[in-house]
Design a protein around this motif. Structure first.
Motif, PDB file in Angstrom:
ATOM      1  N   GLY A 174       0.802  -1.220   0.000  1.00 18.99           N
ATOM      2  CA  GLY A 174       0.000   0.000   0.000  1.00 18.99           C
ATOM      3  C   GLY A 174       0.835   1.271   0.000  1.00 18.99           C
ATOM      4  N   MET A 175       2.039   1.181  -0.518  1.00 20.26           N
ATOM      5  CA  MET A 175       2.912   2.356  -0.592  1.00 20.26           C
ATOM      6  C   MET A 175       2.495   3.242  -1.755  1.00 20.26           C
ATOM      7  N   THR A 176       2.830   4.517  -1.633  1.00 23.72           N
ATOM      8  CA  THR A 176       2.688   5.403  -2.779  1.00 23.72           C
ATOM      9  C   THR A 176       3.868   5.145  -3.707  1.00 23.72           C
ATOM     10  N   LYS A 177       3.799   5.681  -4.899  1.00 23.28           N
ATOM     11  CA  LYS A 177       4.889   5.520  -5.852  1.00 23.28           C
ATOM     12  C   LYS A 177       6.184   6.085  -5.270  1.00 23.28           C
ATOM     13  N   ALA A 178       6.099   7.266  -4.673  1.00 24.83           N
ATOM     14  CA  ALA A 178       7.288   7.908  -4.095  1.00 24.83           C
ATOM     15  C   ALA A 178       7.849   7.081  -2.939  1.00 24.83           C
ATOM     16  N   GLU A 179       6.978   6.550  -2.094  1.00 22.90           N
ATOM     17  CA  GLU A 179       7.433   5.722  -0.974  1.00 22.90           C
ATOM     18  C   GLU A 179       8.149   4.471  -1.479  1.00 22.90           C
ATOM     19  N   ALA A 180       7.589   3.839  -2.492  1.00 23.90           N
ATOM     20  CA  ALA A 180       8.194   2.631  -3.053  1.00 23.90           C
ATOM     21  C   ALA A 180       9.552   2.960  -3.674  1.00 23.90           C
ATOM     22  N   GLU A 181       9.625   4.043  -4.417  1.00 17.27           N
ATOM     23  CA  GLU A 181      10.889   4.427  -5.039  1.00 17.27           C
ATOM     24  C   GLU A 181      11.940   4.748  -3.983  1.00 17.27           C
ATOM     25  N   ASN A 182      11.540   5.424  -2.912  1.00 18.76           N
ATOM     26  CA  ASN A 182      12.480   5.742  -1.836  1.00 18.76           C
ATOM     27  C   ASN A 182      12.939   4.477  -1.111  1.00 18.76           C
ATOM     28  N   ALA A 183      12.030   3.533  -0.891  1.00 23.77           N
ATOM     29  CA  ALA A 183      12.390   2.284  -0.234  1.00 23.77           C
ATOM     30  C   ALA A 183      13.398   1.509  -1.075  1.00 23.77           C
ATOM     31  N   ILE A 184      13.197   1.492  -2.379  1.00 25.17           N
ATOM     32  CA  ILE A 184      14.127   0.796  -3.276  1.00 25.17           C
ATOM     33  C   ILE A 184      15.471   1.512  -3.292  1.00 25.17           C
ATOM     34  N   LYS A 185      15.436   2.834  -3.327  1.00 26.31           N
ATOM     35  CA  LYS A 185      16.686   3.609  -3.317  1.00 26.31           C
ATOM     36  C   LYS A 185      17.464   3.313  -2.043  1.00 26.31           C
ATOM     37  N   ASP A 186      16.782   3.321  -0.907  1.00 27.31           N
ATOM     38  CA  ASP A 186      17.445   3.020   0.364  1.00 27.31           C
ATOM     39  C   ASP A 186      18.010   1.597   0.353  1.00 27.31           C
ATOM     40  N   PHE A 187      17.280   0.672  -0.213  1.00 22.57           N
ATOM     41  CA  PHE A 187      17.734  -0.718  -0.295  1.00 22.57           C
ATOM     42  C   PHE A 187      18.995  -0.813  -1.155  1.00 22.57           C
ATOM     43  N   LYS A 188      19.002  -0.137  -2.280  1.00 26.08           N
ATOM     44  CA  LYS A 188      20.136  -0.200  -3.197  1.00 26.08           C
ATOM     45  C   LYS A 188      21.378   0.441  -2.596  1.00 26.08           C
ATOM     46  N   ASP A 189      21.193   1.480  -1.773  1.00 23.39           N
ATOM     47  CA  ASP A 189      22.332   2.157  -1.140  1.00 23.39           C
ATOM     48  C   ASP A 189      22.864   1.289  -0.029  1.00 23.39           C
TER      49      ASP A 189
END
Length: 63
Positions: free
Chosen positions: A48-63
């Protein structure tokens, strides 16, 4: 980690991704195949994440 590295190492990362986001099934991971956009869509759908939340979660994961 850039997009190409993420896609290239997908087989190695699948287990880590599943630990991070346990609601993703093996079938989900097979569909994603390292595509960040599909992963973001699955996170939106399952968590139930927003697009921005999902993108930020992936960015944090990749870092």
């Amino acid at each position: 980690m850039n997009k190409d590295m993420f896609e290239g190492k997908w087989e190695q990362l699948k287990g880590t991704v599943q630990k991070q986001w346990g609601k993703l099934t093996d079938d989900d991971l097979d569909v994603i195949k390292g595509d960040v956009k599909i992963l973001a869509g699955k996170l939106q759908e399952k968590y139930g994440m927003t697009k921005a939340e999902a993108e930020n979660a992936i960015k944090d994961f990749k870092d």
